[in-house]
Design an enzyme around this catalytic site. Structure first.
Site, PDB file in Angstrom:
ATOM      1  N   THR A 252      27.374   8.652 -10.214  1.00  8.18           N
ATOM      2  CA  THR A 252      29.837   8.927  -9.462  1.00  8.18           C
ATOM      3  C   THR A 252      29.252   9.991  -9.118  1.00  8.18           C
ATOM      4  O   THR A 252      28.242  10.770  -8.200  1.00  8.18           O
ATOM      5  CB  THR A 252      30.275   8.709 -10.691  1.00  8.18           C
ATOM      6  N   TYR A 253      30.523  11.168  -8.056  1.00  8.00           N
ATOM      7  CA  TYR A 253      30.262  11.773  -7.258  1.00  8.00           C
ATOM      8  C   TYR A 253      30.249  13.201  -7.745  1.00  8.00           C
ATOM      9  O   TYR A 253      30.775  13.080  -8.704  1.00  8.00           O
ATOM     10  CB  TYR A 253      31.774  11.647  -6.575  1.00  8.00           C
ATOM     11  N   MET A 254      29.540  13.852  -7.366  1.00  9.93           N
ATOM     12  CA  MET A 254      28.992  15.184  -7.988  1.00  9.93           C
ATOM     13  C   MET A 254      29.624  16.411  -8.444  1.00  9.93           C
ATOM     14  O   MET A 254      29.564  17.535  -8.718  1.00  9.93           O
ATOM     15  CB  MET A 254      27.396  15.259  -7.406  1.00  9.93           C
TER      16      MET A 254
END
Length: 551
Positions: A7-9
């Site tokens: 997922t978005y880091m």
């Protein structure tokens, strides 16, 4: 096909979405013993202020993609990173680890002894993930205690006598420093890494056995700030400013007012320091850093006494390349020594830093190692009276105490001719310059990884490095010649650039739209692209005429 795995880091969140938690628990249920799955999902909250939590915690997109199954599609670093993300995410929803702690009280005559131990009974989440430790601890096996009964007589098998002294608190690691910054409210999760990076890149600290050790440059800057900007390096001031910035970002405070309040006090402090002479600042730093810069002498003498002229006083000095220690009788006495340590050790200093290494076997001249204000260097005396002796600075990373005659002669022999270039016939040389080790051919310079490569790089490798450098500088490849521009008759071409094909006419470059093949572009299309690009160019700034001087 490119596939996203996580997922978005760029988030500080520690809580996964409900869908992520459900998928994670399913992965635990299907891949581990039932004991590893807790009865209820675990929830976490971020302790840091102003954390960026617009997205959920970093986790795998699909927990079914286990690291061992997809590692063959990733390079080494990518595989390690994905394994870390997968293991941490799954471990966060696993059961707690269970330890058994035992304590045995032993009576030995009039003395009382106690043995304590800890045994891992159930590993829980530790089966997947364990935080690295700052210090090596004794393992569970060393802490394991034997089974004993109350009243049982014990036989003495071995007696170890160890003396322990009170030690200062251990130096910070990167992890413990970040934790301390969080406790003090200094910085934000998004700035911690960049803060530590700046400390290392500016050589304020160095990493030694994972501990942050202050360098002399860092000590000097800290001493200056604590003596002249003490208010601005206090924990409370920094934390308070962080809180004000948070209010600005949330719309609860006006940024102009915050800046105005800060600037009014800050400029007064700056103006007050600007009036001080350099000698006054150095005197203050001499006192603040006395224990570090002027350590006790073995003979118990005056630590500030110049060892060369004996009647001068040692003091911090400021030079072109930073601070150093020098004699107050300069220029009559030219004694200097380094302030900066190298590899955590002080450079050996005798008199003016001179150490005789031996004689050059070819000329018989004396080879010395000296320490000047710009750092340690080696020198060979000239055979001709009045001629400047040849010198060579020690490469970064070399401990001055380890320098011998062989290494000194190698450094003094540079630049080294590797051979003649097979195409041009010109010499290819290797040397150590201001920016590190390099090979050179004509006007092409290529950096080398280590100073040792200067003495070991062969002609074939050097030629290959030079060719790679020349290739990277070569002109873009022409993909299609469109002919003369209808307005000025100058050539219009399609070139293959670093970021894809583009149309070139004089100084105007216009990228081809995505999906357009260079071979299919016509002159009419190229002219349209160039015209559109020309309209986007900013107008050239007119240079102001110099103001006329009044009489």
């Amino acid at each position: 096909e490119t596939q996203g795995l996580i997922t978005y880091m760029r988030t500080d969140a520690v809580q996964m979405s409900p869908e992520g938690i459900s998928a994670c628990r399913e992965a635990i249920s299907s891949g581990f013993d039932p004991r590893y799955l807790p009865d209820k999902p675990r929830s976490y909250k971020t302790k840091a202020k102003n954390a960026q939590e617009a997205h959920e915690a970093i986790r795998p997109n699909d927990f079914g993609r286990k690291p061992k199954d997809i590692s063959r599609f990733l390079d080494s670093d990518q595989a390690k990173l994905y394994t870390l993300v997968w293991n941490r995410a799954v471990a966060s929803q696993m059961s707690n680890a269970e330890f058994e702690r035992t304590s045995i009280e032993i009576t030995a005559g009039r003395h009382g002894l106690r043995a304590t131990g800890q045994v891992l009974v159930f590993d829980g989440f530790l089966t997947l993930y364990q935080e690295s430790r700052d210090d090596d601890k004794n393992g569970d096996e060393e802490k394991r205690l034997p089974k004993v009964s109350i009243g049982e007589a014990l036989d003495l098998q071995k007696l170890d006598c160890n003396q322990h002294f009170t030690e200062p608190p251990p130096r910070y690691t990167e992890a413990s420093l970040i934790k301390r910054m969080e406790e003090l409210g200094i910085g934000r999760p998004s700035t911690y890494t960049s803060t530590l990076t700046v400390l290392r890149e500016r050589e304020y600290v160095r990493l030694e056995k994972r501990r942050l050790i202050p360098e002399d440059k860092g000590r000097l800057v800290t001493a200056f700030l604590e003596n002249y900007f003490d208010k601005y390096v206090e924990f409370d001031f920094t934390a308070d400013l962080e809180e004000k910035l948070d209010k600005i970002s949330n719309g609860d405070a006006q940024w102009k007012q915050v800046l105005r309040e800060f600037w009014q006090d800050f400029i007064k402090t700056v103006d007050g320091i600007s009036d001080l002479r350099v000698s006054e600042v150095l005197d203050t730093l001499n006192e603040a850093m006395a224990d570090h810069v002027f350590p006790p002498r073995e003979d118990g003498g005056d630590v500030r006494q110049c060892p060369s002229c004996e009647d001068g006083r040692l003091s911090l000095k400021v030079g072109r390349f930073g601070a150093f220690v020098g004699c107050s009788n300069y220029p009559e006495c030219r004694y200097t020594r380094q302030l900066v340590t190298i590899n955590g050790k002080d450079a050996e200093v005798i008199g003016n830093g001179e150490r005789e290494l031996g004689r050059d076997p070819e000329t018989g001249n004396i080879v010395k190692q000296l320490t000047g204000r710009f750092g340690p260097y080696v020198q060979v005396d000239s055979a001709v009276e009045g001629e400047k002796p040849k010198r060579a600075s020690l490469p970064k990373g070399i401990d001055p105490a380890s320098v011998d005659l062989e290494l000194a002669l190698k450094l003094l022999s540079l630049p080294r001719e590797i051979g003649l270039h097979p195409e041009s016939g010109k010499p290819v040389t290797a040397a150590i310059g201001r920016y590190g080790p390099y090979v050179r051919h004509d006007r092409t310079y290529v950096n080398l990884k280590s100073w040792e490569d200067v003495f070991t790089t062969g002609l074939n490798h050097a030629v290959a490095l030079i060719a790679d450098k020349a290739k990277s500088r070569s002109a873009p490849t022409a993909l299609k010649e469109l002919g003369a521009h209808p307005e000025d008759g100058e050539p219009v071409r399609i070139l293959d650039g670093r970021y894809g094909p583009y149309v070139k006419h004089l100084r105007t470059n216009a990228s081809l739209p995505k999906g357009v093949e260079p071979e299919s572009v016509t002159m009419e299309q190229a002219v349209e692209l160039l015209a559109a690009r020309a309209k986007k160019k900013p107008a050239a700034k007119r240079k102001k005429a110099p103001a006329k001087k009044t009489a």
